[in-house]
Design an enzyme around this catalytic site. Structure first.
Site, PDB file in Angstrom:
ATOM      1  N   HIS A 190     -33.408  17.358  47.052  1.00 42.45           N
ATOM      2  CA  HIS A 190     -34.708  18.309  46.346  1.00 42.45           C
ATOM      3  C   HIS A 190     -34.179  19.761  46.839  1.00 42.45           C
ATOM      4  CE1 HIS A 190     -35.544  17.742  50.804  1.00 42.45           C
ATOM      5  NE2 HIS A 190     -35.554  16.631  50.617  1.00 42.45           N
ATOM      6  N   HIS A 214     -32.598  20.445  50.379  1.00 41.85           N
ATOM      7  CA  HIS A 214     -31.079  20.193  50.574  1.00 41.85           C
ATOM      8  C   HIS A 214     -30.411  21.318  49.747  1.00 41.85           C
ATOM      9  CE1 HIS A 214     -32.479  15.804  50.232  1.00 41.85           C
ATOM     10  NE2 HIS A 214     -31.924  15.923  51.431  1.00 41.85           N
ATOM     11  N   GLU A 237     -33.843  21.834  60.175  1.00 41.74           N
ATOM     12  CA  GLU A 237     -34.723  21.785  61.171  1.00 41.74           C
ATOM     13  C   GLU A 237     -35.969  20.744  61.207  1.00 41.74           C
ATOM     14  OE1 GLU A 237     -35.817  25.792  62.133  1.00 41.74           O
ATOM     15  OE2 GLU A 237     -33.887  26.287  63.169  1.00 41.74           O
ATOM     16  N   GLN A 240     -32.858  15.204  65.481  1.00 42.70           N
ATOM     17  CA  GLN A 240     -31.521  14.766  64.934  1.00 42.70           C
ATOM     18  C   GLN A 240     -30.562  16.140  64.837  1.00 42.70           C
ATOM     19  OE1 GLN A 240     -30.710  12.872  60.903  1.00 42.70           O
ATOM     20  NE2 GLN A 240     -30.345  14.891  60.282  1.00 42.70           N
ATOM     21  N   LEU A 245     -38.126  23.685  54.623  1.00 43.48           N
ATOM     22  CA  LEU A 245     -38.794  24.082  53.343  1.00 43.48           C
ATOM     23  C   LEU A 245     -39.872  23.327  53.089  1.00 43.48           C
ATOM     24  CD1 LEU A 245     -36.443  26.195  52.339  1.00 43.48           C
ATOM     25  CD2 LEU A 245     -36.514  24.893  50.278  1.00 43.48           C
ATOM     26  N   MET A 265     -40.785  19.433  52.538  1.00 43.71           N
ATOM     27  CA  MET A 265     -40.000  18.659  51.394  1.00 43.71           C
ATOM     28  C   MET A 265     -39.250  17.271  52.257  1.00 43.71           C
ATOM     29  SD  MET A 265     -38.639  21.393  49.029  1.00 43.71           S
ATOM     30  CE  MET A 265     -39.832  22.737  48.291  1.00 43.71           C
ATOM     31  N   SER A 266     -39.223  16.075  51.358  1.00 49.70           N
ATOM     32  CA  SER A 266     -38.574  15.064  52.198  1.00 49.70           C
ATOM     33  C   SER A 266     -38.284  13.959  50.881  1.00 49.70           C
ATOM     34  CB  SER A 266     -39.188  14.426  52.958  1.00 49.70           C
ATOM     35  OG  SER A 266     -38.649  12.949  53.496  1.00 49.70           O
ATOM     36  N   SER A 267     -36.981  13.475  50.803  1.00 46.65           N
ATOM     37  CA  SER A 267     -36.708  12.574  49.994  1.00 46.65           C
ATOM     38  C   SER A 267     -37.994  11.220  49.721  1.00 46.65           C
ATOM     39  CB  SER A 267     -35.375  11.801  49.960  1.00 46.65           C
ATOM     40  OG  SER A 267     -34.426  12.985  50.103  1.00 46.65           O
ATOM     41  N   ARG A 268     -38.248  11.026  50.973  1.00 45.55           N
ATOM     42  CA  ARG A 268     -39.493   9.933  51.074  1.00 45.55           C
ATOM     43  C   ARG A 268     -40.804  10.306  50.477  1.00 45.55           C
ATOM     44  NH1 ARG A 268     -36.069   8.573  56.051  1.00 45.55           N
ATOM     45  NH2 ARG A 268     -35.305   6.557  55.437  1.00 45.55           N
TER      46      ARG A 268
HETATM   47  P1  AMP Z   1     -31.439  13.710  54.177  1.00 51.65           P
HETATM   48  O1  AMP Z   1     -30.885  13.494  52.687  1.00 51.65           O
HETATM   49  O2  AMP Z   1     -32.926  13.350  54.306  1.00 51.65           O
HETATM   50  O3  AMP Z   1     -30.679  12.861  55.331  1.00 51.65           O
HETATM   51  O4  AMP Z   1     -31.379  15.383  54.663  1.00 51.65           O
HETATM   52  C1  AMP Z   1     -30.206  15.753  54.732  1.00 51.65           C
HETATM   53  C2  AMP Z   1     -30.272  17.248  55.389  1.00 51.65           C
HETATM   54  O5  AMP Z   1     -31.454  18.014  54.679  1.00 51.65           O
HETATM   55  C3  AMP Z   1     -30.558  16.923  56.778  1.00 51.65           C
HETATM   56  O6  AMP Z   1     -30.056  17.945  57.708  1.00 51.65           O
HETATM   57  C4  AMP Z   1     -32.301  17.319  56.701  1.00 51.65           C
HETATM   58  O7  AMP Z   1     -32.503  17.853  57.939  1.00 51.65           O
HETATM   59  C5  AMP Z   1     -32.328  18.270  55.610  1.00 51.65           C
HETATM   60  N1  AMP Z   1     -33.586  18.579  55.177  1.00 51.65           N
HETATM   61  C6  AMP Z   1     -34.216  17.576  54.506  1.00 51.65           C
HETATM   62  N2  AMP Z   1     -35.638  18.038  54.290  1.00 51.65           N
HETATM   63  C7  AMP Z   1     -35.520  19.098  54.631  1.00 51.65           C
HETATM   64  C8  AMP Z   1     -36.652  20.125  54.629  1.00 51.65           C
HETATM   65  N3  AMP Z   1     -37.842  20.038  53.970  1.00 51.65           N
HETATM   66  N4  AMP Z   1     -36.151  21.375  55.086  1.00 51.65           N
HETATM   67  C9  AMP Z   1     -35.019  21.671  55.991  1.00 51.65           C
HETATM   68  N5  AMP Z   1     -34.066  20.658  55.718  1.00 51.65           N
HETATM   69  C10 AMP Z   1     -34.450  19.609  55.397  1.00 51.65           C
END
Ligand code: AMP
Length: 287
Positions: free
Chosen positions: A34, A37, A148, A153, A176, A184-187
């Site tokens: 998203h 990323h 962050e 993590q 973000l 924002m989150s993939s989940r």
């Molecule tokens: P993931 O694919 O969920 O493992 O996330 C990959 C990277 O993207 C990790 O370093 C997360 O912390 C970062 N990330 C995911 N969502 C956000 C967000 N909303 N704002 C900033 N970084 C993010």
């Protein structure tokens, strides 16, 4: 943008860039990309001539009953987004490239991983530490960017890089958010429309909690009120609401004289477990 699937091919590309005097940034992800990323890719771009993204849904960081099997996977779409964002190379290894037969090494960062999500998801940060140590060793990047949003993590990764003398600089990227404050989150795609209406309440509760702490309320009473508020607006389970120092992750009872104080929360809504964190004082870093 090319895709490589072996450590040897990744190193060949990175070595050639470094020999040519180019700096390399690494942005590890689990895919289902998203805008946040892509902001990590943009930050990498600002710090280095070349950006490598990784997509690997790491089995060792999922607990029993978690969403490893159902985690969204769409490499074709992700690769197109990365190419558009100016990423130079995608490393998307199959599981046996990361964990070949006979793999036996664990990486554990003590202390930092006992609290917050570490308490709620036993073993999760051991899996994160293991895979991130491998990715940093595989890529030989000058800088690696992590969000962050996953503050704990990031703290764990900074510590392991320091403790294990990994030369890659670890960089944090600001969170973000959607218009209503939801990180924002993939989940987030697990949320139904009704749950999505509720989800912004997590950030709102943290903003109010930070205000109450700045006004002098003790952490115990203020976090209990925030957890109550989350349940009232519709979160089914509140895993934690806590006030901690952003660097040491030690619990704080008051935020007075604690410029690095942050508030952290995790709560469940339907199939999704949402996490968020913000600084308490303006000088404590980006929200
Ligand atoms: P993931 O694919 O969920 O493992 O996330 C990959 C990277 O993207 C990790 O370093 C997360 O912390 C970062 N990330 C995911 N969502 C956000 C967000 N909303 N704002 C900033 N970084 C993010």
């Amino acid at each position: 943008m090319d895709t490589v699937r072996t450590v040897a091919a990744l190193r060949e590309r990175v070595t050639a860039w470094r020999r040519a005097g180019e700096r390399v940034a690494l942005t590890p992800t689990m895919g289902a990309l998203h805008a946040a990323h892509l902001s990590l890719v943009a930050l990498g771009r600002a710090k280095a001539e070349r950006v490598v993204a990784t997509i690997f849904v790491n089995p060792t960081q999922f607990g029993p009953g978690e969403d490893f099997e159902s985690y969204p996977r769409d490499e074709g779409r992700d690769a197109a987004l990365l190419a558009e964002a100016g990423c130079d190379l995608l490393f998307a290894p199959p599981p046996d490239e990361m964990y070949p037969a006979g793999f036996a090494t664990e990486v554990r960062v003590r202390g930092l991983t006992d609290v917050l999500c570490g308490a709620a998801r036993p073993g999760h940060f051991d899996g994160v530490a293991q895979v991130v140590t491998k990715l940093l060793n595989q890529a030989w990047a000058d800088v690696a960017v992590f969000g962050e949003k996953d503050w704990q993590q990031l703290a764990v990764i900074r510590r392991l890089a320091r403790d294990l003398d990994i030369a890659t600089e670890i960089l944090g990227a600001p969170i973000l958010r959607e218009a209503d404050g939801l990180a924002m989150s993939s989940r987030n795609r697990y949320l139904t429309a009704a749950e999505r209406e509720v989800a912004g309440g997590l950030h709102a509760a943290l903003v109010r909690l930070a205000g109450a702490l700045r006004a002098g309320r003790g952490a115990g009473a203020a976090t209990a009120a925030a957890a109550e508020e989350l349940r009232d607006v519709g979160f089914e389970t509140v895993d934690y609401v806590e006030v901690r120092d952003g660097a040491s992750l030690e619990a704080l009872e008051t935020v007075r004289d604690a410029p690095g104080a942050r508030v952290f929360a995790a709560a469940r809504l339907g199939r999704a477990r949402l996490i968020d964190n913000i600084h308490v004082w303006p000088e404590g870093g980006a929200a």
